[in-house]
Enzyme design. Structure first.
Site, mmCIF file in Angstrom:
data_model
loop_
_atom_site.group_PDB
_atom_site.id
_atom_site.type_symbol
_atom_site.label_atom_id
_atom_site.label_comp_id
_atom_site.label_asym_id
_atom_site.label_seq_id
_atom_site.Cartn_x
_atom_site.Cartn_y
_atom_site.Cartn_z
ATOM 1 C CG ASN A 115 -1.780 -1.158 1.365
ATOM 2 O OD1 ASN A 115 -1.700 -1.960 0.302
ATOM 3 N ND2 ASN A 115 -2.509 -1.232 2.534
ATOM 4 C CG HIS A 161 -19.455 35.516 -31.772
ATOM 5 N ND1 HIS A 161 -20.262 34.943 -31.022
ATOM 6 C CD2 HIS A 161 -18.846 36.717 -31.565
ATOM 7 C CE1 HIS A 161 -20.317 36.105 -29.639
ATOM 8 N NE2 HIS A 161 -19.460 37.116 -30.184
ATOM 9 C CB SER A 291 -8.827 10.313 -49.971
ATOM 10 O OG SER A 291 -9.621 9.513 -50.435
ATOM 11 C CE LYS A 297 -10.335 15.158 -48.459
ATOM 12 N NZ LYS A 297 -11.508 14.436 -47.730
ATOM 13 C CD GLU A 304 -9.227 14.692 -39.550
ATOM 14 O OE1 GLU A 304 -10.471 14.692 -39.913
ATOM 15 O OE2 GLU A 304 -8.413 14.397 -40.317
ATOM 16 C CD GLN A 336 -4.461 -3.869 -9.149
ATOM 17 O OE1 GLN A 336 -3.984 -4.222 -8.073
ATOM 18 N NE2 GLN A 336 -5.027 -4.694 -10.002
HETATM 19 N N1 ARG Z 1 -1.558 -3.860 -7.064
HETATM 20 C C1 ARG Z 1 -1.886 -2.966 -5.988
HETATM 21 C C2 ARG Z 1 -2.053 -1.521 -6.468
HETATM 22 O O1 ARG Z 1 -1.869 -1.201 -7.447
HETATM 23 C C3 ARG Z 1 -0.717 -2.816 -5.176
HETATM 24 C C4 ARG Z 1 -1.274 -2.563 -3.604
HETATM 25 C C5 ARG Z 1 -1.670 -3.790 -3.162
HETATM 26 N N2 ARG Z 1 -2.240 -3.832 -1.775
HETATM 27 C C6 ARG Z 1 -3.051 -4.646 -1.447
HETATM 28 N N3 ARG Z 1 -3.270 -4.428 -0.146
HETATM 29 N N4 ARG Z 1 -3.386 -5.512 -2.180
HETATM 30 O O2 ARG Z 1 -3.032 -0.934 -5.980
#
Ligand code: ARG
Length: 462
Positions: A115, A161, A291, A297, A304, A336
């Site tokens: 995390n 405009h 084209s 063209k 675009e 994620q």
């Molecule tokens: N692949 C996860 C993400 O991108 C990494 C963190 C995962 N953490 C967990 N508690 N599963 O968020």
């Protein structure tokens, strides 16, 4: 024999193996491999902090750093191959280290969480890619300056405009895009100044390693990478916030959405001005397509596509905002899904800028056609009214009305104002003569009388 699944970073409490389809569904390796380099940085700092706190020995630290260094080398050489079976990049690198140093690798993940790793990795990605975006954007800015200088004395029709309005210097027009994109440049640069990767949040509650150890380890690594961050800013103040913070990605995606909005406006103008109907500019042939059916063209496909990608770039921002809405604290797997929008916007815009910088240098003006447009007497109506207000001291509302009537008269009688004799003009105002008309209804006059603007071209160095 069943195909072996890649080793996971969890599983002790589970009796059943994970469902295959679910395992596939939950993987992020197919896109988060882009974070490999930054994930290594996280590990390098972490290993150093672990050693400072006595969790691993000097020898273990050395072995882990060496293994990580080897993987980093592969990444830098462009030879890194991610394992498609791994759940994510953190798992993949962990397994690769294990292959090199055996069970010692199991200590690598001591006292840290993915995390916290993922936020660090993403911040570093934003810092590196943000810098690349700035470099590319500065090339586009240089090209716009070049185009403006090259056509310094040229004029063009200005629109409001999408109706012909007044004659303006071409450089006012081209520099308008310079200033838009310069604000985008500053916006991204300011954003980068606020980014600081942090360590020590753990899963959500912090870790037993002391702040000082992270600080020293981070400082050492950043010095090696010649980066300067405010280290105080890099310390975790609130671990829940650190692991669930994604506003920095929203911020970059917002800045990119604004930049893309500007690019799409530029693209649209160029498409329009290069049509036979306007025909003011010629687009570089090497960026246009033909084209398969219509031999004549020359299509502005690059422009675009730039215009078209706006949907994707806005969508990426909205997708992340919607994903984050209402998420409970702290980390949730929903997060994620922040990566694909981020990578997509960064990659599309980098490509656009790369081409745009060269495209701009291929634009040329169609002076004949522009001069033909200058025959339109309506283009001088405002300056004529301003002349009456400034030089004949007429209330502007009256002057405005008078010129309106003069134009109406010219249309009804099918006689150009430029061809009206003094006797006809003086009926509108005693000060109006053919000589005055000749003086005022002149493209160079209308530019000369504008005194409110400083037109000095800025210097721009990144
Ligand atoms: N692949 C996860 C993400 O991108 C990494 C963190 C995962 N953490 C967990 N508690 N599963 O968020």
């Amino acid at each position: 024999m069943k195909k072996k699944m890649s080793k996971k970073m969890w599983g002790g409490r589970f009796k059943k193996p994970v469902d295959k389809a679910f395992a596939e569904f939950s993987k992020s390796i197919q896109y988060d491999y882009r974070l490999a380099e930054y994930d290594i940085y996280h590990s390098l700092i972490h290993v150093d902090a672990l050693h400072r706190e006595g969790v691993i020995t000097k020898g273990e630290r050395g072995k882990l750093l060496e293994a990580l260094g080897d993987i980093l080398y592969e990444i830098k050489k462009g030879r890194f191959k991610f394992t498609a079976a791994a759940e994510d990049i953190h798992t993949d690198i962990q397994n690769k280290v294990e292959k090199k140093v055996g069970t010692l690798a199991l200590k690598l993940h001591s006292l840290r969480s993915r995390n916290d790793q993922i936020v660090f990795d993403e911040k570093f990605y934003c810092i590196d890619e943000g810098q690349k975006l700035l470099n590319l954007l500065s090339e586009v800015l240089q090209s716009l300056l070049w185009l403006s200088k090259k056509n310094k004395n040229k004029l063009i029709v200005g629109y409001t405009h999408l109706q012909r309005a007044q004659i303006i210097p071409f450089s006012d027009y081209s520099m308008a895009f310079f200033y838009m994109l310069k604000r985008d440049f500053d916006r991204i640069a300011n954003f980068l100044g606020t980014l600081c990767p942090a360590l020590g949040a753990g899963a959500l509650a912090g870790t037993p390693l002391r702040r000082g150890a992270y600080r020293k380890a981070l400082d050492k690594m950043l010095k090696l990478k010649a980066r300067s961050f405010s280290l105080d800013q890099c310390l975790v103040k609130n671990p829940l916030d650190t692991v669930s913070e994604r506003d920095f990605i929203v911020e970059l995606l917002s800045a990119l959405a604004i930049l893309q909005m500007h690019l799409s406006r530029f693209a649209e103008d160029l498409i329009l001005y290069s049509t036979k109907e306007f025909n003011y500019i010629n687009l570089p042939e090497d960026f246009c397509t033909g084209s398969s059916l219509m031999p004549h063209k020359k299509n502005p496909d690059f422009l675009e596509l730039v215009r078209g990608y706006t949907g994707r770039i806005y969508g990426n921002l909205l997708s992340l905002l919607a994903t984050l809405k209402g998420l409970p604290l702290a980390y949730n797997r929903d997060m994620q899904l922040d990566k694909e929008p981020l990578f997509s916007s960064v990659e599309v815009i980098k490509d656009e800028l790369k081409i745009m910088a060269r495209f701009i240098r291929g634009i040329s003006l169609n002076t004949n056609q522009i001069n033909k447009a200058f025959e339109d007497e309506g283009l001088y109506a405002t300056e004529l009214a301003e002349f009456l207000a400034m030089e004949k001291k007429m209330p502007f509302k009256k002057a405005h009305d008078l010129v309106g009537k003069l134009i109406r008269y010219s249309e009804d009688k099918k006689i150009k104002i430029r061809n009206m004799p003094d006797s006809m003009l003086s009926k509108f105002h005693p000060g109006l003569t053919a000589q005055v008309i000749k003086r005022v209804m002149n493209p160079h006059y209308v530019i000369k009388v504008k005194k409110s603007i400083s037109r000095k071209l800025p210097t721009f160095k990144k």
